[in-house]
Design a protein around this motif. Structure first.
Motif, PDB file in Angstrom:
ATOM      1  N   PRO A  68      43.474  43.400  31.399  1.00  0.00           N
ATOM      2  CA  PRO A  68      44.937  43.266  31.358  1.00  0.00           C
ATOM      3  C   PRO A  68      45.466  42.540  32.581  1.00  0.00           C
ATOM      4  CG  PRO A  68      44.324  45.475  32.020  1.00  0.00           C
ATOM      5  CD  PRO A  68      43.050  44.801  31.601  1.00  0.00           C
ATOM      6  N   ALA A  69      46.556  41.807  32.390  1.00  0.00           N
ATOM      7  CA  ALA A  69      47.195  41.136  33.523  1.00  0.00           C
ATOM      8  C   ALA A  69      47.883  42.152  34.423  1.00  0.00           C
ATOM      9  CB  ALA A  69      48.204  40.112  33.021  1.00  0.00           C
ATOM     10  N   LEU A  70      48.289  43.277  33.820  1.00  0.00           N
ATOM     11  CA  LEU A  70      49.037  44.282  34.561  1.00  0.00           C
ATOM     12  C   LEU A  70      48.661  45.673  34.069  1.00  0.00           C
ATOM     13  CD1 LEU A  70      51.419  44.946  36.572  1.00  0.00           C
ATOM     14  CD2 LEU A  70      52.907  44.887  34.569  1.00  0.00           C
ATOM     15  N   VAL A  71      48.569  46.605  35.003  1.00  0.00           N
ATOM     16  CA  VAL A  71      48.337  48.012  34.678  1.00  0.00           C
ATOM     17  C   VAL A  71      49.554  48.811  35.108  1.00  0.00           C
ATOM     18  CG1 VAL A  71      46.924  50.053  35.120  1.00  0.00           C
ATOM     19  CG2 VAL A  71      45.836  47.807  34.951  1.00  0.00           C
ATOM     20  N   LEU A  72      50.098  49.613  34.192  1.00  0.00           N
ATOM     21  CA  LEU A  72      51.179  50.537  34.534  1.00  0.00           C
ATOM     22  C   LEU A  72      50.549  51.913  34.659  1.00  0.00           C
ATOM     23  CD1 LEU A  72      54.060  49.327  32.164  1.00  0.00           C
ATOM     24  CD2 LEU A  72      53.536  48.627  34.507  1.00  0.00           C
ATOM     25  N   LEU A  73      50.555  52.460  35.868  1.00  0.00           N
ATOM     26  CA  LEU A  73      49.771  53.654  36.190  1.00  0.00           C
ATOM     27  C   LEU A  73      50.623  54.821  36.659  1.00  0.00           C
ATOM     28  CD1 LEU A  73      47.007  55.061  36.975  1.00  0.00           C
ATOM     29  CD2 LEU A  73      47.291  53.964  39.218  1.00  0.00           C
ATOM     30  N   ASP A  74      50.404  55.971  36.017  1.00  0.00           N
ATOM     31  CA  ASP A  74      50.988  57.219  36.506  1.00  0.00           C
ATOM     32  C   ASP A  74      49.987  57.839  37.476  1.00  0.00           C
ATOM     33  OD1 ASP A  74      52.364  59.556  36.923  1.00  0.00           O
ATOM     34  OD2 ASP A  74      51.776  60.468  35.026  1.00  0.00           O
ATOM     35  N   LEU A  75      50.444  58.255  38.656  1.00  0.00           N
ATOM     36  CA  LEU A  75      49.535  58.823  39.651  1.00  0.00           C
ATOM     37  C   LEU A  75      49.045  60.215  39.270  1.00  0.00           C
ATOM     38  CD1 LEU A  75      51.116  57.784  43.073  1.00  0.00           C
ATOM     39  CD2 LEU A  75      49.221  56.732  41.853  1.00  0.00           C
ATOM     40  N   GLY A  76      49.839  60.949  38.494  1.00  0.00           N
ATOM     41  CA  GLY A  76      49.441  62.296  38.098  1.00  0.00           C
ATOM     42  C   GLY A  76      48.784  62.290  36.735  1.00  0.00           C
ATOM     43  N   LYS A  92      36.790  46.619  41.869  1.00  0.00           N
ATOM     44  CA  LYS A  92      36.098  45.882  40.816  1.00  0.00           C
ATOM     45  C   LYS A  92      36.880  44.665  40.354  1.00  0.00           C
ATOM     46  CE  LYS A  92      33.594  49.911  39.006  1.00  0.00           C
ATOM     47  NZ  LYS A  92      33.373  50.793  37.837  1.00  0.00           N
ATOM     48  N   GLN A  93      38.205  44.755  40.355  1.00  0.00           N
ATOM     49  CA  GLN A  93      39.033  43.658  39.872  1.00  0.00           C
ATOM     50  C   GLN A  93      40.157  43.395  40.879  1.00  0.00           C
ATOM     51  OE1 GLN A  93      39.902  43.591  35.596  1.00  0.00           O
ATOM     52  NE2 GLN A  93      38.733  45.471  35.358  1.00  0.00           N
ATOM     53  N   PRO A  94      39.814  42.798  42.021  1.00  0.00           N
ATOM     54  CA  PRO A  94      40.802  42.603  43.088  1.00  0.00           C
ATOM     55  C   PRO A  94      41.980  41.730  42.683  1.00  0.00           C
ATOM     56  CG  PRO A  94      38.794  41.334  43.509  1.00  0.00           C
ATOM     57  CD  PRO A  94      38.494  42.255  42.372  1.00  0.00           C
ATOM     58  N   GLN A  95      41.825  40.917  41.628  1.00  0.00           N
ATOM     59  CA  GLN A  95      42.926  40.061  41.197  1.00  0.00           C
ATOM     60  C   GLN A  95      43.879  40.780  40.241  1.00  0.00           C
ATOM     61  OE1 GLN A  95      43.303  37.146  42.705  1.00  0.00           O
ATOM     62  NE2 GLN A  95      41.435  37.699  43.810  1.00  0.00           N
ATOM     63  N   GLY A  96      43.468  41.948  39.762  1.00  0.00           N
ATOM     64  CA  GLY A  96      44.322  42.694  38.841  1.00  0.00           C
ATOM     65  C   GLY A  96      45.544  43.251  39.552  1.00  0.00           C
ATOM     66  N   LYS A  97      46.621  43.432  38.813  1.00  0.00           N
ATOM     67  CA  LYS A  97      47.873  43.929  39.393  1.00  0.00           C
ATOM     68  C   LYS A  97      48.172  45.307  38.827  1.00  0.00           C
ATOM     69  CE  LYS A  97      49.773  39.287  40.035  1.00  0.00           C
ATOM     70  NZ  LYS A  97      48.516  38.603  39.644  1.00  0.00           N
ATOM     71  N   VAL A  98      48.559  46.224  39.700  1.00  0.00           N
ATOM     72  CA  VAL A  98      48.882  47.584  39.286  1.00  0.00           C
ATOM     73  C   VAL A  98      50.282  47.938  39.764  1.00  0.00           C
ATOM     74  CG1 VAL A  98      48.255  50.016  39.403  1.00  0.00           C
ATOM     75  CG2 VAL A  98      46.452  48.269  39.411  1.00  0.00           C
ATOM     76  N   LEU A  99      51.108  48.395  38.839  1.00  0.00           N
ATOM     77  CA  LEU A  99      52.451  48.880  39.157  1.00  0.00           C
ATOM     78  C   LEU A  99      52.450  50.381  38.901  1.00  0.00           C
ATOM     79  CD1 LEU A  99      55.458  48.316  39.841  1.00  0.00           C
ATOM     80  CD2 LEU A  99      55.830  47.906  37.408  1.00  0.00           C
ATOM     81  N   VAL A 100      52.746  51.149  39.936  1.00  0.00           N
ATOM     82  CA  VAL A 100      52.710  52.609  39.835  1.00  0.00           C
ATOM     83  C   VAL A 100      54.033  53.133  39.303  1.00  0.00           C
ATOM     84  CG1 VAL A 100      52.621  54.750  41.168  1.00  0.00           C
ATOM     85  CG2 VAL A 100      50.970  52.934  41.614  1.00  0.00           C
ATOM     86  N   LEU A 101      53.937  54.057  38.351  1.00  0.00           N
ATOM     87  CA  LEU A 101      55.100  54.762  37.822  1.00  0.00           C
ATOM     88  C   LEU A 101      54.896  56.235  38.143  1.00  0.00           C
ATOM     89  CD1 LEU A 101      55.097  53.167  34.234  1.00  0.00           C
ATOM     90  CD2 LEU A 101      56.069  52.221  36.335  1.00  0.00           C
ATOM     91  N   SER A 102      55.841  56.853  38.833  1.00  0.00           N
ATOM     92  CA  SER A 102      55.609  58.224  39.267  1.00  0.00           C
ATOM     93  C   SER A 102      56.885  59.046  39.286  1.00  0.00           C
ATOM     94  CB  SER A 102      54.983  58.228  40.670  1.00  0.00           C
ATOM     95  OG  SER A 102      54.807  59.539  41.154  1.00  0.00           O
ATOM     96  N   GLY A 103      56.722  60.326  39.024  1.00  0.00           N
ATOM     97  CA  GLY A 103      57.836  61.255  39.139  1.00  0.00           C
ATOM     98  C   GLY A 103      57.899  61.869  40.522  1.00  0.00           C
ATOM     99  N   GLN A 104      56.920  61.546  41.358  1.00  0.00           N
ATOM    100  CA  GLN A 104      56.841  62.104  42.708  1.00  0.00           C
ATOM    101  C   GLN A 104      57.721  61.326  43.680  1.00  0.00           C
ATOM    102  OE1 GLN A 104      55.256  64.788  43.754  1.00  0.00           O
ATOM    103  NE2 GLN A 104      53.995  65.296  41.973  1.00  0.00           N
TER     104      GLN A 104
END
Length: 233
Positions: A68-76, A92-104
């Protein structure tokens, strides 16, 4: 609604962004996918969900298969920690992009996520207002942190001042280079940096070349991420 002639392509449609959703709650994954579909139907976006995961191992497997070009990640993630996924995914995939979504709402969570390789952080309570802008910011090779998050983020960094000084000394970064680097981390353009520091754009570019060389990086994003990981700003 305007109907395009047969064989025509809507040129206003943006480039497709493939997305992996990671959250341990199926209802939230459903709502997030519905929100992305809503953006597609109303704003000319082109988001495509290529996978949904509820655990770290499942997410790593899907990311390897789908790229995926982008990962939407919940920390919990139930009994698991989203930071674990971030660290392993970034390795493993240093070019990948991760956007964190969190309730914290915790400065330390933001700090740890950015250290582990996240490109941005959005509170779940603000998703409907911020998600589209956050995705576009991250996909444009910039870091997404709201002023509220940025303030808390730098407040947390103050606790790492000693380490920061030691690291910057080992890299031989000057005080001026650290000022330029701090502006870069905030997402400032060369023009904005020149205005903030009262120097020419050409001088800004010269500083950036020196910073990249000393840090062993090739781009603004790499420099910003490394600065965050090392606690330089």
């Amino acid at each position: 609604m305007m109907t395009l002639p047969k064989g025509r392509v809507d040129s206003t449609r943006k480039k497709m962004i493939s997305i992996l959703l990671i959250d341990d709650q199926a209802a939230f994954r459903d709502g997030l996918q519905n929100l992305l579909n809503f953006y597609n139907s109303t704003g000319g976006e082109n988001f495509q969900v290529v996978g949904r995961a509820a655990s770290v191992e499942q997410a790593l497997k899907l990311s390897k298969e789908q790229h995926p070009a982008l990962v939407l990640l919940d920390l919990g993630l139930g009994q698991e920690d989203g930071i674990d996924f971030l660290t392993r995914y970034s390795d493993k995939q240093p070019q990948g992009k991760v956007l964190v979504l969190s309730g914290q709402r915790d400065d330390e969570w933001v700090f740890k996520a950015m250290q582990a390789g996240a490109r941005g952080f959005v509170f779940k309570q603000s998703l409907s207002k911020q998600l589209s802008e956050a995705i576009q910011t991250v996909m444009n090779e910039q870091i997404y942190l709201t002023p509220e998050l940025l303030t808390g983020f730098f407040r947390h960094f103050h606790f790492h001042a000693g380490r920061s000084l030691k690291v910057s000394s080992s890299l031989h970064l000057t005080d001026r280079e650290l000022e330029v680097l701090a502006c870069l981390v905030k997402g400032d353009s060369n023009a904005v940096i020149s205005q903030r520091l009262h120097i020419t754009v050409g001088t800004v570019k010269a500083y950036l070349r020196c910073i990249f060389e000393k840090m062993g990086v090739d781009s603004r994003t790499q420099a910003a991420l490394k600065a965050l990981k090392l606690g330089l700003v």
